[in-house]
Design an enzyme around this catalytic site. Structure first.
Site, mmCIF file in Angstrom:
data_model
loop_
_atom_site.group_PDB
_atom_site.id
_atom_site.type_symbol
_atom_site.label_atom_id
_atom_site.label_comp_id
_atom_site.label_asym_id
_atom_site.label_seq_id
_atom_site.Cartn_x
_atom_site.Cartn_y
_atom_site.Cartn_z
ATOM 1 C CD GLN A 73 -3.052 -0.493 -0.142
ATOM 2 O OE1 GLN A 73 -3.046 0.651 -0.586
ATOM 3 N NE2 GLN A 73 -3.844 -1.427 -0.645
ATOM 4 C CB SER A 74 4.214 1.910 -1.423
ATOM 5 O OG SER A 74 4.956 3.040 -1.823
#
Ligand SMILES: *Cc1c(COP(=O)(O)O)cnc(C)c1O
Length: 322
Positions: A73-74
């Protein structure tokens, strides 16, 4: 200073707003917020400012592909993928985590921007996978440019040196600047900008994941290296870098009551959205410091919002928020 390659696509200057209802609720110092969640480029965030310099550098070097890595989920990967799409690069992301059946939030957006995704289960294997992906791209003639984790190279850090210049030009007083710090590029840029543009207050990073000593070394080194690009090299020392690592013990991306409370207080009292991983934790730190009387009541604290709000809609985080 004007010769540093830069693409101007961020929505700047970002506004600075007062948070009177949160200030009243906490009975603390005056709180301001700088809205870098509104920098533009696929929902904004602090990576936009870094990418203005990083993508320009990639172009100068004749690169055709942007390669970077991060968590599933960068925010950094989401914004890099968007920048690649916007400026006509291919993009490969090396992400650690278990690929879900139904991608949500940042991972969904990465795919919309057309990024190729390579996953590794363990974070410990990510570096090697990133290097291999890069070497393969070189061999295949894809002319890759490696974007450092978090965009935190000396080039990327320039985004926040100039953000400090922007803040100084906004002519708004703040005794403290607080923000979430992780790969150190935002922090290093602000420290460099503080020196170059003469900010008199204190710059305090709230650690998301690393120990205080790590930031002191990393940020002073990065700020020193970045300084060469704006003029003569300045040698920053670890003692000039301030980081508080009291709030990172639960681990990266682990939501506790502290983050939940921070996200809810900002939402309920100001109609403002924080993200679960970074600004939620940084704000939790700020709130705790206010409650402990760390700031004087007549002081002004500027909370620098670094974005990430798309992660609110990641399944793993939304389920843990309520
Ligand atoms: C990447 C990120 C940070 C940390 O910035 P660094 O420059 O890596 O220290 C903070 N907040 C958000 C929302 C981010 O995506």
């Amino acid at each position: 200073m004007n010769k540093i390659p830069r693409l101007n696509f961020a929505h700047l200057p970002t506004p600075i707003e007062e948070l009177p209802r949160l200030t009243e609720h906490l009975n603390g110092p005056k709180i301001l917020i700088k809205r870098d969640d509104q920098t533009g480029l696929a929902f904004g965030g602090n990576k936009t400012r870094k990418l203005e310099f990083l993508v320009a550098e990639a172009r100068e070097q004749g690169a055709k592909t942007l390669i970077t890595g991060g968590a599933l989920q960068s925010n950094h990967c989401r914004q890099t993928a968007a920048a690649a799409a916007r400026f006509g690069f291919d993009c490969t992301l090396v992400l650690n985590g278990e690929m879900p059946e139904q991608p949500s939030a940042n991972l969904l957006l990465d795919q919309m921007f057309g990024a190729e995704i390579v996953t590794v289960t363990d974070r410990a294997d990510r570096d090697q996978a990133l290097q291999e992906t890069f070497q393969k791209a070189v061999a295949a003639g894809k002319k890759p440019y490696l974007v450092t984790y978090g965009g935190s190279s000396p080039t990327g850090a320039l985004g926040y040196a100039f953000a400090m210049k922007e803040f100084m030009e906004q002519n708004i007083h703040a005794d403290w600047i607080l923000f979430g710090t992780s790969s150190g590029g935002t922090h290093a840029g602000l420290v460099l900008g503080q020196r170059v543009f003469g900010y008199k207050g204190k710059v305090l990073g709230i650690s998301i994941d690393e120990p205080e000593e790590w930031f002191k070394t990393r940020v002073s080194d990065l700020a020193s290296d970045a300084s060469e690009r704006v003029g003569e090299r300045i040698e920053f020392t670890p003692a000039e870098v301030f980081a508080n690592a009291d709030y990172c013990k639960p681990g990266y991306g682990v939501l506790t009551d502290a983050e939940r409370e921070a996200v809810r207080l900002f939402a309920k009292h100001e109609g403002l959205l924080l993200d679960p991983v970074y600004t939620g934790r940084a704000a939790a730190g700020m709130i705790d410091l206010i409650r402990k009387g760390f700031f004087k009541k007549e002081e002004t604290v500027l909370f620098w919002h670094t974005g990430g709000t798309t992660a609110l809609f990641a399944e793993k985080y939304s389920a843990a928020l309520l």
